[in-house]
Structures are given as C-alpha cells and as structure tokens.
Design a protein around this motif. Structure first.
Motif, PDB file in Angstrom:
ATOM      1  N   SER A  65       0.830  -1.217   0.000  1.00 24.66           N
ATOM      2  CA  SER A  65       0.000   0.000   0.000  1.00 24.66           C
ATOM      3  C   SER A  65       0.856   1.255   0.000  1.00 24.66           C
TER       4      SER A  65
ATOM      5  N   ALA B  44     -10.488   3.338  -2.183  1.00 19.78           N
ATOM      6  CA  ALA B  44      -9.640   3.762  -1.064  1.00 19.78           C
ATOM      7  C   ALA B  44     -10.352   4.853  -0.280  1.00 19.78           C
TER       8      ALA B  44
ATOM      9  N   THR C 169      -5.919   6.634   3.508  1.00 18.90           N
ATOM     10  CA  THR C 169      -4.786   7.241   2.807  1.00 18.90           C
ATOM     11  C   THR C 169      -4.032   8.184   3.743  1.00 18.90           C
TER      12      THR C 169
END
Length: 125
Positions: free
Chosen positions: A8, A37, A42
């Motif tokens: 990731s 996502a 994030t």
C-alpha cells in the motif's frame, strides 16, 4: 538506507514520485482512479510513512505537502538486491532468466536489454 515500504505504501509512493510533491487529497484522488480507497486510510498510511521515514511532510502551509525521501530508482534497487540475495541466492542469471521466462518482453525491451549487455561487455574489455 533500508527501504521497506508495504504494498500500500508503494502505491502511494508511485503517486508521489509521479507528482513530485503532493497533498493527501492529491494522492487519494489518484488512488481512487484504480481502487476503492478511503480518504482517512490514505491519510493514516501517509502519516505512518512519515513516521517510518519514507516521506517528509512540509507543514508550513495549511495543506501539508508530502515528498518522498528516496527515489523510485533507489526503491527498485533496494528491492532487487533483497530479492537477488534471498530468492535467487545471488544468481543474477537465474533472476534474469526467470524474469524473461515469466513475462514476455516487448521487442523494444529486448533491444534495450541487448544494448545494455553490449555496453556492459565493452566495459569489461
């Protein structure tokens, strides 16, 4: 430098390398073009990457800007060295044969490989 980003984190680094420096929003928008996502995911990953020393964060503006602390080439080299030493026990030829045997290279890629080998061979003489 021992570079050990997760899968990731590598996806995020790909975006940062492409853009140079960017906000969490920039990275999130780019990631959502190819995968589902969440923004907070994030953000959390990029905070972890900062803590791990993978990226630096400029906090002088309201919107923080992130920049990679190493180049894509450095990450590739680090990963390749690790794979070469652990999986292929240091055998460069085994690695190349496996790579070319598993993935069809284009004519341009084959030409680039041949040119590299010719240059490498000339340096040895």
């Amino acid at each position: 430098m021992d570079i050990k980003p997760t899968e990731s984190e590598l996806e995020i680094l790909q975006v940062i390398w492409k853009m140079g420096q960017c906000t969490v929003r920039d990275v999130h928008e780019e990631l959502t073009k190819t995968k589902d996502a969440g923004y907070t995911t994030t953000l959390k990953l990029m905070q972890i990457m900062h803590d791990k020393g993978l990226v630096e964060r400029d906090t002088t503006a309201k919107t923080h800007l992130y920049k990679a602390l190493f180049s894509q080439e450095q990450a590739q080299s680090n990963a390749l060295n690790k794979i070469l030493s652990t999986v292929f026990k240091g055998s460069t030829s085994d690695l190349v044969i496996q790579a070319l045997g598993q993935h069809r290279a284009s004519a341009d890629e084959i030409d680039a490989i041949k040119n590299f080998l010719n240059q490498f061979d000339q340096h040895k003489k």
